[in-house]
Design a protein around this motif. Structure first.
Motif, short mmCIF file in Angstrom:
data_model
loop_
_atom_site.label_atom_id
_atom_site.label_comp_id
_atom_site.label_asym_id
_atom_site.label_seq_id
_atom_site.Cartn_x
_atom_site.Cartn_y
_atom_site.Cartn_z
N ALA A 1 -12.90 -23.15 -6.41
CA ALA A 1 -12.04 -24.02 -7.22
C ALA A 1 -12.87 -24.97 -8.06
N THR B 1 -8.63 -30.28 -7.24
CA THR B 1 -7.81 -30.86 -6.17
C THR B 1 -6.40 -30.31 -6.21
N VAL C 1 -7.55 -22.10 -0.13
CA VAL C 1 -8.36 -21.98 -1.34
C VAL C 1 -9.82 -22.20 -0.97
N ASP C 2 -10.71 -21.39 -1.53
CA ASP C 2 -12.14 -21.59 -1.38
C ASP C 2 -12.53 -22.78 -2.25
N ALA C 3 -12.91 -23.89 -1.64
CA ALA C 3 -13.14 -25.14 -2.37
C ALA C 3 -14.23 -25.00 -3.42
N GLY D 1 -5.70 -19.04 -3.18
CA GLY D 1 -5.21 -19.28 -1.83
C GLY D 1 -3.87 -18.61 -1.59
N THR E 1 -4.94 -26.33 7.28
CA THR E 1 -5.86 -25.34 6.72
C THR E 1 -5.75 -24.04 7.53
N ARG F 1 -6.41 -26.70 -4.93
CA ARG F 1 -6.50 -26.62 -3.47
C ARG F 1 -5.17 -27.01 -2.83
#
Length: 523
Positions: free
Chosen positions: A81, A66, A76-78, A369, A500, A69
């Motif tokens: 992460a 979290t 950020v590619d969740a 990110g 985003t 991100r």
């Protein structure tokens, strides 16, 4: 160009990612290419903070993801992460087994520091600010005892070789200058650091100037997020190049930022003040510098004399400049520190070019990110180094013993053109002026024109072209992204940045097309 063949996997680089990957590939034969004596010229050895990992309750990998991100400003590619932070603890334990002397308490638990934009203390450290150097020392010792790894010191990669639609090897040249040799190999892993040295003020080792990203771009690799260059807010402004780093852990211990008037200028800038995300603090420090207010990091109340024992690297750098940080604040400036962009890779570390993998700062995985969370750099290097090794091993089939791939002896080569130092200085000045902490269309356009002029002044110098390729991609991607996001701040952006956004992807061909268009327009 002379050609030679090897059955060894070639790893370009000698930092944390390169060494960790070489060890993970054992017993597969590896040729590790280092331009300097092992450990002396790698950015990893200069890393002060440590490795971010959720090692104790109430922290968790989910909380770490979290924070990652949130710091990354919406791109950020969740899944990246989540997967990276879930692996973090295992890598800390592996490094411990390999001899990394992490700071421990009396009960054997890991001592953890809190750094900017982390909700918890989760940075595993060594002697306060010695994490990079000590981890590298431990890995280098292991590497020298690993018979499957041949260490080739004093050579650097200048280009990639391709055959039948895939990367088939590398071009290696003596790091002191000399013509390259073509080395054919079953697979290539690029782990050669970032791009900070393309800027006039940087915390990176002098040799780290985007060359490895540039040679991949020149071979046609897709590059991602190239506009996102992180500027560290507390590089020591003491007249040294590179600038020594005053680790973020100092602010985690309570050090504050003041100016020459004694004002704590982060008040009102962000609720977390000195522990705000790096891009916020860097812009605040930059603004103070531009206003002639001399920003400084004040550790006196927070640490006092303890700084000499708990942060020996910082104290030693201060001593070289005649500063006692227990008695006087440390002058600081925002300096190019870490490149979030690089060779685009998938979850296994594969690039867009068959036969080529990348990990460490030269790669762009989607983890950082628009703004890297403090101490996630070493973590990413560890995670993707192992993933690259695993995927390469699977792609190449069953490992053979080192004796099946004899050690490589490179022939003596003739002279080759080296970059003109005046042109390198001109390139660094252009990047700082046009693609630095604060950017606009006019400055970025001027930067691209100047990069083209530098390149044209020494067109046959491959080493310089690798630098200018990366510089071109940074400036072109920054010109294309017309919003402000994370470390990329456009003073001429009029629209409000959406929560985003999208990652950027660009090839060198596309960047050069934009640069060529600008050259045809009136300045």
């Amino acid at each position: 160009m002379q050609e030679i063949s090897t059955g060894r996997v070639v790893i370009v680089g000698a930092g944390l990612a390169a060494l960790y990957a070489a060890l993970a590939l054992a017993p597969r034969p590896v040729l590790l290419v280092s331009p300097d004596p092992l450990g002396s010229g790698a950015s990893s050895a200069w890393a002060q903070g440590g490795v971010a990992a959720a090692m104790a309750q109430p922290d968790s990998p989910e909380a770490h993801a979290t924070d990652t991100r949130r710091a990354g400003a919406g791109i950020v590619d969740a899944e990246v992460a989540r997967s990276v932070t879930r692996e973090a603890r295992d890598h800390i334990l592996t490094l411990t087994d390999l001899g990394a002397p992490f700071d421990r308490d009396a009960a054997g638990g890991y001592l953890l520091s809190r750094e900017a934009a982390h909700a918890f203390a989760r940075v595993v450290r060594v002697r306060g600010d010695q994490a990079g150097a000590e981890i590298m020392r431990a890995l280098a010792a292991q590497l020298r005892q690993t018979p499957s790894v041949q260490l080739l010191e004093g050579w650097l990669a200048t280009g990639l070789r391709s055959a039948a639609g895939r990367v088939s090897g590398v071009e290696l040249a003596p790091s002191g200058g000399g013509a390259p040799v073509a080395v054919t190999a079953p697979a290539v892993l690029l782990a050669g650091g970032g791009s900070g040295g393309l800027y006039a003020l940087t915390t990176n080792p002098a040799r780290i100037r985007g060359q490895v990203a540039g040679l991949a771009a020149r071979a046609g690799a897709v590059m991602a997020d190239m506009e996102f260059v992180q500027f560290h807010p507390t590089a020591m402004d003491i007249g040294l190049d590179p600038a020594p780093l005053a680790t973020e852990a100092l602010r985690g211990e309570g050090a504050v930022l003041i100016n020459r008037l004694g004002e704590r200028f982060m008040d009102g800038q962000h609720p977390d003040r000195e522990l705000a995300p790096r891009d916020v603090v860097a812009r605040a420090v930059y603004a103070q510098s531009r206003a002639g207010l001399r920003p400084m990091l004040d550790t006196r109340a927070a640490l006092g004399d303890r700084i000499h024992q708990e942060f020996p690297g910082v104290a030693a750098a201060c001593a070289r400049a005649g500063i006692d940080p227990a008695q006087h604040p440390i002058p600081v400036a925002a300096a190019a520190h870490y490149h979030m962009g690089g060779i685009e890779t998938n979850a296994a570390g594969r690039s867009s070019l068959r036969g080529l993998w990348a990990c460490g700062e030269v790669a762009s995985t989607g983890l950082h990110g628009a703004n890297r969370l403090a101490s996630n750099g070493l973590l990413e290097a560890l995670v993707y180094a192992r993933r690259c090794a695993t995927d390469m091993a699977a792609a190449l089939g069953e490992a053979s013993e080192a004796t099946d791939a004899p050690e490589l002896t490179l022939p003596q080569t003739g002279p080759a053109e080296v970059p003109d130092p005046a042109l390198v200085a001109r390139l660094r000045a252009a990047m700082t002026a046009g693609a630095g902490v604060i950017r606009d269309a006019s400055g970025l356009s001027a930067c691209l024109r100047e990069i083209a002029a530098v390149e044209a002044a020494q067109p046959d110098c491959t080493a310089l072209r690798n630098m200018t390729a990366t510089a071109t991609l940074i400036a072109a991607a920054a010109l294309t992204r017309t919003e402000s996001r994370g470390a990329h701040f456009r003073s001429d952006a009029t629209q409000e940045t959406a929560q985003t956004g999208s990652r950027s992807r660009m090839t060198l061909t596309e960047a050069l097309r934009l640069r060529d268009t600008l050259q045809k327009e009136p300045a």
